[in-house]
Design a protein around this motif. Structure first.
Motif, mmCIF file in Angstrom:
data_model
loop_
_atom_site.group_PDB
_atom_site.id
_atom_site.type_symbol
_atom_site.label_atom_id
_atom_site.label_comp_id
_atom_site.label_asym_id
_atom_site.label_seq_id
_atom_site.Cartn_x
_atom_site.Cartn_y
_atom_site.Cartn_z
ATOM 1 N N HIS A 88 -74.922 -23.885 48.410
ATOM 2 C CA HIS A 88 -74.328 -23.157 47.350
ATOM 3 C C HIS A 88 -75.712 -22.325 46.525
ATOM 4 N N LEU A 89 -75.801 -20.984 46.474
ATOM 5 C CA LEU A 89 -76.689 -20.393 46.214
ATOM 6 C C LEU A 89 -76.219 -19.248 44.812
ATOM 7 N N LYS A 90 -76.775 -19.447 43.883
ATOM 8 C CA LYS A 90 -76.323 -18.659 42.582
ATOM 9 C C LYS A 90 -77.636 -18.024 41.815
ATOM 10 N N LEU A 99 -76.181 -10.171 39.983
ATOM 11 C CA LEU A 99 -75.556 -11.446 40.370
ATOM 12 C C LEU A 99 -75.160 -11.634 41.879
ATOM 13 N N LEU A 100 -75.495 -12.892 42.422
ATOM 14 C CA LEU A 100 -75.431 -13.097 43.559
ATOM 15 C C LEU A 100 -74.847 -14.700 43.683
ATOM 16 N N ASP A 101 -73.684 -14.754 44.103
ATOM 17 C CA ASP A 101 -72.911 -16.291 43.943
ATOM 18 C C ASP A 101 -72.341 -16.507 45.250
ATOM 19 N N ARG A 102 -73.133 -17.207 46.125
ATOM 20 C CA ARG A 102 -72.548 -17.404 47.532
ATOM 21 C C ARG A 102 -72.734 -18.823 48.069
ATOM 22 N N THR A 103 -71.751 -19.196 49.018
ATOM 23 C CA THR A 103 -72.113 -20.572 49.694
ATOM 24 C C THR A 103 -72.213 -19.946 51.261
ATOM 25 N N GLU A 104 -73.300 -20.251 51.768
ATOM 26 C CA GLU A 104 -73.901 -19.826 52.810
ATOM 27 C C GLU A 104 -74.757 -21.033 53.800
ATOM 28 N N ARG A 105 -75.064 -20.493 54.797
ATOM 29 C CA ARG A 105 -75.983 -20.942 55.677
ATOM 30 C C ARG A 105 -77.142 -20.110 55.850
#
Length: 139
Positions: A88-90, A99-105
């Motif tokens: 998770h990256l917020k 605002l960026l709120d992501r669950t990524e690789r």
């Protein structure tokens, strides 16, 4: 009995850590961490080993705490200069993409003589025509 339990926990932790590769061991600990658009200074990312996996938890805040970067997830070492982040990256910055709120690789790479790993997929966070984030994790 309590001492035996503590010894077993300590021994199993040491056994798992000894099974980590040299590249994985090199990542363990506290690191300066952040993006360049939070002007008040870098934050800290801590990389730990838990049950054979590397975990990262990092935060960076502006002095007024309005802008921030929060990152947590699992790291997989690809080689001495590259690792993959799954998690998770917020991120919130006023002057860039909001605002960026992501669950990524994502992939982090160290190139040349640099003393940090940089996020490779920067354009995935924000259009390079708007701004380009340099998200770095230092040695």
């Amino acid at each position: 009995m309590k001492r035996y339990f503590l010894f077993c926990v300590f021994f199993s932790t040491m056994l798992v850590q000894s099974q980590l590769s040299q590249n994985e061991k090199a990542l363990l600990g506290d690191h300066r961490f952040g993006v360049q658009f939070i002007w008040d200074g870098y934050g800290t990312a801590t990389i730990t080993e838990m049950e054979g996996e590397l975990h990262i938890e990092g935060t960076q805040y502006s002095n007024d705490r309005e802008e921030y970067l929060v990152m947590n997830g699992i790291i997989t070492v690809l080689d001495a200069r590259n690792f993959r982040f799954d998690g998770h990256l917020k991120l919130f910055t006023k002057e860039c993409c909001g605002l960026l709120d992501r669950t990524e690789r994502y992939t982090f790479r160290k190139t040349g003589s640099r003393k940090y790993w940089r996020l490779k997929e920067r354009e995935d966070l924000c259009s390079s025509y708007t701004c380009s984030y340099y998200l770095d994790i230092f040695d």
